[in-house]
Motif scaffolding. Structure first.
Motif, short mmCIF file in Angstrom:
data_model
loop_
_atom_site.label_atom_id
_atom_site.label_comp_id
_atom_site.label_asym_id
_atom_site.label_seq_id
_atom_site.Cartn_x
_atom_site.Cartn_y
_atom_site.Cartn_z
N ARG A 160 25.88 21.03 32.24
CA ARG A 160 25.45 22.21 32.98
C ARG A 160 26.67 22.94 33.54
NH1 ARG A 160 25.01 21.45 38.71
NH2 ARG A 160 25.74 19.40 39.35
N ALA A 161 26.43 24.12 34.06
CA ALA A 161 27.50 24.88 34.70
C ALA A 161 26.93 25.60 35.91
CB ALA A 161 28.10 25.89 33.73
N THR A 162 27.73 25.72 36.95
CA THR A 162 27.35 26.52 38.11
C THR A 162 28.36 27.66 38.25
OG1 THR A 162 28.62 25.09 39.59
CG2 THR A 162 26.28 24.58 39.33
N SER A 163 27.94 28.73 38.90
CA SER A 163 28.82 29.88 39.03
C SER A 163 28.97 30.27 40.48
CB SER A 163 28.28 31.07 38.22
OG SER A 163 27.00 31.45 38.68
N HIS A 164 30.14 30.84 40.81
CA HIS A 164 30.47 31.17 42.19
C HIS A 164 31.24 32.49 42.24
CE1 HIS A 164 29.45 27.00 43.31
NE2 HIS A 164 30.06 26.68 42.19
N LEU A 165 31.11 33.19 43.35
CA LEU A 165 31.93 34.36 43.60
C LEU A 165 33.37 33.93 43.85
CD1 LEU A 165 29.56 36.27 46.06
CD2 LEU A 165 30.13 36.99 43.72
N VAL A 166 34.32 34.71 43.34
CA VAL A 166 35.73 34.43 43.59
C VAL A 166 36.49 35.76 43.59
CG1 VAL A 166 36.34 34.09 41.14
CG2 VAL A 166 37.70 32.98 42.93
N ALA A 167 37.44 35.89 44.50
CA ALA A 167 38.21 37.14 44.62
C ALA A 167 39.41 37.13 43.68
CB ALA A 167 38.67 37.32 46.06
N HIS A 168 39.87 38.33 43.35
CA HIS A 168 41.14 38.47 42.64
C HIS A 168 42.18 39.07 43.59
CE1 HIS A 168 38.85 42.24 41.39
NE2 HIS A 168 39.86 42.73 42.12
N GLY A 169 43.42 39.11 43.14
CA GLY A 169 44.51 39.61 43.97
C GLY A 169 44.52 41.12 44.12
N ARG A 170 44.99 41.59 45.27
CA ARG A 170 45.01 43.04 45.50
C ARG A 170 45.99 43.75 44.56
NH1 ARG A 170 49.42 44.31 48.78
NH2 ARG A 170 50.39 42.52 49.83
N GLY A 171 47.02 43.04 44.12
CA GLY A 171 47.95 43.63 43.17
C GLY A 171 47.35 43.82 41.78
N SER A 172 46.24 43.13 41.52
CA SER A 172 45.54 43.29 40.25
C SER A 172 44.51 44.40 40.29
CB SER A 172 44.84 41.97 39.87
OG SER A 172 45.77 40.98 39.52
N ASP A 173 44.25 44.92 41.49
CA ASP A 173 43.22 45.94 41.69
C ASP A 173 43.68 46.86 42.83
OD1 ASP A 173 40.85 47.38 42.00
OD2 ASP A 173 39.71 45.71 42.85
#
Length: 210
Positions: A89-102
């Motif tokens: 099985r797999a579970t999913s979660h919210l995760v942030a990226h870096g501000r330099g990438s966006d």
């Protein structure tokens, strides 16, 4: 990566012991209702997990669980997939990226960077290291295994929780806040990620579904 560095990486892991290498069958993985993405043996996220194990599996203590971050998805979408081959099985979660990438804060990762001071997310395979208490509280060190993320330790790229990650942020702003390049989770999700991806696991970050 030199043999000497591989030995150092193994020695740096807490809770090591005998390297476990159970067989990984190419069977269907049932995704959690929140994700609805993993489709089975041909799924790009499963392919990314298997490719990471093929390249760096000699460093791990547990081949049964791999984290896959699909940065082709926007930050409002649960895009950190904790793939558990043993449980199927797999579970999913919210995760942030870096501000330099966006830099415009649109909620989409636009570019990766491994450069110190970039505040960007780096793509590649990471080895999970020791847990520690840092400025963000409970955290886990990450060791970059590829040329695209081998500055992770020098940049202090780690796993931690952040106030700007969570469903309430998505509800209010339609996107998450941004990290300095770290994998930042909600405080509610951090405990599961830390428990199921202890020292000696792989996490692979990239664009997989787009």
């Amino acid at each position: 990566m030199t043999i000497a560095r591989r030995d150092l990486l193994k020695a740096a892991l807490i809770g090591g012991g005998t390297l476990a290498t159970p067989a990984i069958a190419a069977t269907t993985i049932a995704a959690s209702p929140a994700s609805g993405v993993l489709r089975g043996g041909s799924d790009p996220l499963l392919a990314a997990a298997r490719a990471a194990l093929a390249r760096h599996g000699h460093l791990v203590t547990d081949r049964a669980r791999v984290g896959v971050v699909d940065f082709a998805l926007p930050s409002r979408t649960p895009r950190f997939f904790l793939v558990d081959f043993a449980a199927g099985r797999a579970t999913s979660h919210l995760v942030a990226h870096g501000r330099g990438s966006d830099p415009a804060h649109r909620g989409w990762l636009e570019r990766f960077s491994n450069r110190p001071g970039s505040a960007a997310t780096s793509e590649g395979v990471y080895l999970t290291g020791a847990e520690y208490q840092g400025q963000h509280g409970r955290s886990r060190r990450l060791i970059g295994l590829d040329p695209t993320n081998d500055m992770a330790e020098a940049r202090a790229i780690v796993i931690h929780s952040a106030w700007y990650v969570g469903p309430e942020m998505v509800a209010q702003h339609g996107k998450l806040g941004r990290s300095e390049g770290c994998l930042a989770f909600s405080s509610a999700d951090l405990a599961e990620v830390m428990a199921r991806l202890g020292p000696g696991h792989l996490i692979v970050a990239g664009r997989f579904s787009g």
